[in-house]
Motif scaffolding. Structure first.
Motif, short mmCIF file in Angstrom:
data_model
loop_
_atom_site.label_atom_id
_atom_site.label_comp_id
_atom_site.label_asym_id
_atom_site.label_seq_id
_atom_site.Cartn_x
_atom_site.Cartn_y
_atom_site.Cartn_z
N LEU A 213 13.74 6.16 -9.77
CA LEU A 213 14.97 5.36 -9.76
C LEU A 213 15.26 4.85 -11.17
CD1 LEU A 213 17.14 3.95 -8.02
CD2 LEU A 213 15.57 2.03 -7.83
N ASP B 34 11.92 4.81 -6.31
CA ASP B 34 12.70 4.13 -5.29
C ASP B 34 11.77 3.51 -4.25
OD1 ASP B 34 14.98 3.25 -4.22
OD2 ASP B 34 15.86 5.22 -3.85
N ASP C 65 19.01 5.49 -11.67
CA ASP C 65 19.66 6.26 -10.63
C ASP C 65 20.36 7.49 -11.21
OD1 ASP C 65 20.27 6.80 -8.06
OD2 ASP C 65 22.02 5.47 -7.95
N GLY D 180 23.62 -2.32 -9.52
CA GLY D 180 22.59 -2.60 -8.52
C GLY D 180 21.24 -2.97 -9.11
N ARG E 31 22.47 -7.51 -3.47
CA ARG E 31 21.93 -6.36 -2.71
C ARG E 31 21.45 -5.28 -3.68
NH1 ARG E 31 21.01 -7.05 2.84
NH2 ARG E 31 22.50 -8.54 3.60
N ARG F 109 19.31 -2.46 -5.82
CA ARG F 109 18.40 -1.35 -5.52
C ARG F 109 17.13 -1.50 -6.34
NH1 ARG F 109 20.75 4.19 -6.08
NH2 ARG F 109 18.77 4.62 -5.06
N GLN G 217 13.88 -4.85 2.59
CA GLN G 217 15.17 -4.59 1.95
C GLN G 217 15.21 -3.22 1.30
OE1 GLN G 217 17.71 -6.77 2.24
NE2 GLN G 217 16.41 -8.14 3.41
N ARG G 218 14.14 -2.52 1.32
CA ARG G 218 14.08 -1.19 0.71
C ARG G 218 14.60 -1.20 -0.73
NH1 ARG G 218 17.13 2.28 2.43
NH2 ARG G 218 15.93 4.06 1.73
N MET G 219 14.01 -2.08 -1.52
CA MET G 219 14.40 -2.06 -2.92
C MET G 219 13.15 -1.87 -3.78
SD MET G 219 14.96 -6.02 -3.94
CE MET G 219 15.81 -6.61 -2.52
#
Lengths: 289, 254
Positions: free
Chosen positions: B3, B28, B63, B79, B153, B155, B185-187
């Motif tokens: 990421l 990620d 990203d 993000g 929010r 990433r 939160q999948r970050m």
């Protein structure tokens, strides 16, 4: 009765000082720059209003609104072209720049609109309201009412709108605002725009009681004193400081020997700096080192 | 594909080179920690990633996009949430206003569900939502700073010394929440810490920095067992043959 009339005209004069001081303080809080061309922005606003109302023949309130919009654009453009390249330069350099800017604005205004005094055509000029033996000039009431409305609008803007809250955030901690995704540069532009518009509003409001000429911007020096008396860095303080200076000036002009009225603003400033250097509303936060 | 990829970055404070060719990757959904002593350049790495400082050499990709030299507000909009060292909350804005500013770059009108999410993680903030940020305690300010970054929010969250100046119990609580954030939160999280034990416990992969360079990198499991790490960062093996750890730590010598 005389006292009431003096108070009223003092308050209305003070409102004008207060509005210009508000412009000073807004820019200072957002960018830590002192804009000594603030008074000249007021002058420019008044001339723009003359252009739209007197020369183009628009109704007063329409012309007033257009003036505000034009001055927002002027302030933003000024920030973008002249002020932003100065970011990171010593404060003194920025100060000199704004003083020079004042000279340029005065000269340009003189070249466009002539150096002679002018009057703005206002619908309420000269009419008076009599309440219980006190004669109140409509002009004064309009200045006070207009200032109050403007303050309420600004307060609501800073309190409730997203961009207003972001502006406060950017002035409290610029880097953290950046981290939150606030486009600080654009926000700063907007601060200059709003500040210019407030000054222009002051210029239009003062027009009925004052002649408009390119030198009227020197009023800004008294507004600067008002900002310091109110506590530099406090928006309500700017208005209160302006009102105080306006009222004292009127009373000193009548009851004290001739000439003292003119200097009373600075006497207040000196007394204030000796007695309470942080100003009436000491909201300046301690800078962490 | 990672990421975040930092490649050979060199960043200067004026003439002083603060980081000297740092490369690192964050996958990620992973937690990566950067360990190191004071002045090793950990915070400078984060500032270079988020755009507050521009590197003189090297590149930062997020990203699949080159974000080198972008302004921090643009990076945030892509993000990347940043919880700066020393919390840096807005002192005169209320807790709720602080959080709403955190969501500034998102084009939405209603953030009530995001606010509820933050208050869910940090119930202490919910009780104080109308108070100015400057009135909060240190631990609450840290929670507010993390919550503010969550409102984006993100990433990827950059966390700079979240345990700095906090009581040990509070530091553990924050560490627990960081671990929960990753799973719920999948970050991805890039964590800079001086508290090496805590950092190694919650992270997957670790880098060790010294005077602007990365001197060691490995999975946290293996880092925990490396003797250098145990000695210098975890303080486990203290006494060498000569009965003292380092010359530096002697108060007097002749």
């Amino acid at each position: 009765m005389e006292v009431f009339q003096l108070l009223l005209s003092g308050l209305s004069q003070g409102c004008v000082y207060g509005l210009i001081a508000l412009g000073f303080v807004m820019i200072y809080k957002a960018t830590e720059m002192l804009n000594f061309a603030q008074g000249d922005m007021m002058m420019l606003g008044a001339f723009v209003a003359i252009t739209f109302v007197n020369l183009a023949g628009l109704p007063f309130f329409v012309g007033f609104l257009i003036t505000l919009v034009v001055m927002v654009g002027f302030g933003m453009g000024l920030e973008r072209t002249v002020i932003r390249p100065m970011i990171g330069e010593p404060p003194f350099a920025v100060l000199m720049l704004t003083i020079g800017l004042g000279f340029i604005l005065r000269a340009v205004a003189g070249a466009i609109w002539g150096s002679g005094p002018r009057t703005l055509d206002v619908p309420f000029a000269g009419s008076v309201l009599e309440v219980g033996g006190v004669v109140l000039g409509y002009e004064n009431l309009v200045v006070i009412g207009g200032t109050a409305l403007l303050c309420i609008a600004l307060w609501a803007f800073f309190r409730y709108s997203r961009i207003g809250v972001a502006m406060q955030a950017a002035s409290q901690n610029q880097l953290a605002a950046y981290y939150c995704g606030v486009p600080v540069k654009r926000v700063t532009s907007l601060v200059w725009g709003i500040s210019a518009a407030i000054s222009a509003a002051a210029g239009v409001l003062v027009a009925p009681v004052m002649l408009i000429d390119p030198m009227m911007g020197f009023l800004g020096i008294k507004a600067f004193a008002a900002a310091i008396v109110g506590g530099f860095g406090s928006l309500p303080g700017a208005i209160v400081g302006g009102l105080l200076i306006g009222v004292v000036e009127q009373f000193a002009g009548l009851y004290l020997p001739a000439g003292l009225g003119e200097v009373s603003a600075f006497v207040i400033l000196l007394v204030m700096l000796m007695a309470r250097p942080q100003g009436i509303f000491a909201s300046m936060q301690q800078k962490k080192v | 594909m990672a990421l975040l990829t930092v490649r050979n970055v060199e960043t200067y404070y004026g003439p002083i080179m603060a980081i000297r060719g740092v490369s690192l990757e964050v996958d990620d959904g992973g937690i990566v920690t950067v360990l190191g002593a004071n002045g090793a350049g950990k915070t400078t790495v984060l500032k270079t990633v988020c755009g507050a400082m521009d590197p003189r050499k090297g590149a930062v990709d997020f990203d699949g996009r080159d974000i080198t030299g972008l302004d921090p507000d643009r990076v945030a909009q892509l993000g990347v949430g940043h919880v700066p060292e020393g919390r840096e909350v807005f002192p005169f804005l209320t807790v709720e206003e602080n959080l709403v500013v955190g969501a500034f770059s998102r084009k939405r009108a209603d953030f009530s569900d995001d606010l509820e999410m933050v208050y869910g993680y940090f119930p202490a903030l919910a009780d104080r939502r109308k108070q100015p940020g400057g009135f909060l305690s240190g631990g609450e300010q840290q929670m507010l700073a993390i919550g503010r970054a969550l409102m984006l929010r993100p990433r990827l969250m950059l966390l700079d010394e979240p345990s700095l100046g906090l009581a040990p119990t509070l530091a553990r609580e924050i560490a627990g929440i960081v671990a929960r954030l990753r799973s719920e939160q999948r970050m991805a999280i890039l964590l800079v810490e001086q508290n090496a034990r805590m950092a190694l416990d919650i992270s997957d992969y670790g880098y060790v920095m010294e005077t602007g360079r990365i001197v060691m990198e490995d999975t946290c499991e293996r880092l925990k067992n490396a003797t250098d790490i145990q000695e210098f960062y975890l303080g486990m093996k203290d006494r060498g043959v000569r009965g003292r750890r380092r010359w530096k730590q002697r108060k007097t010598w002749r």
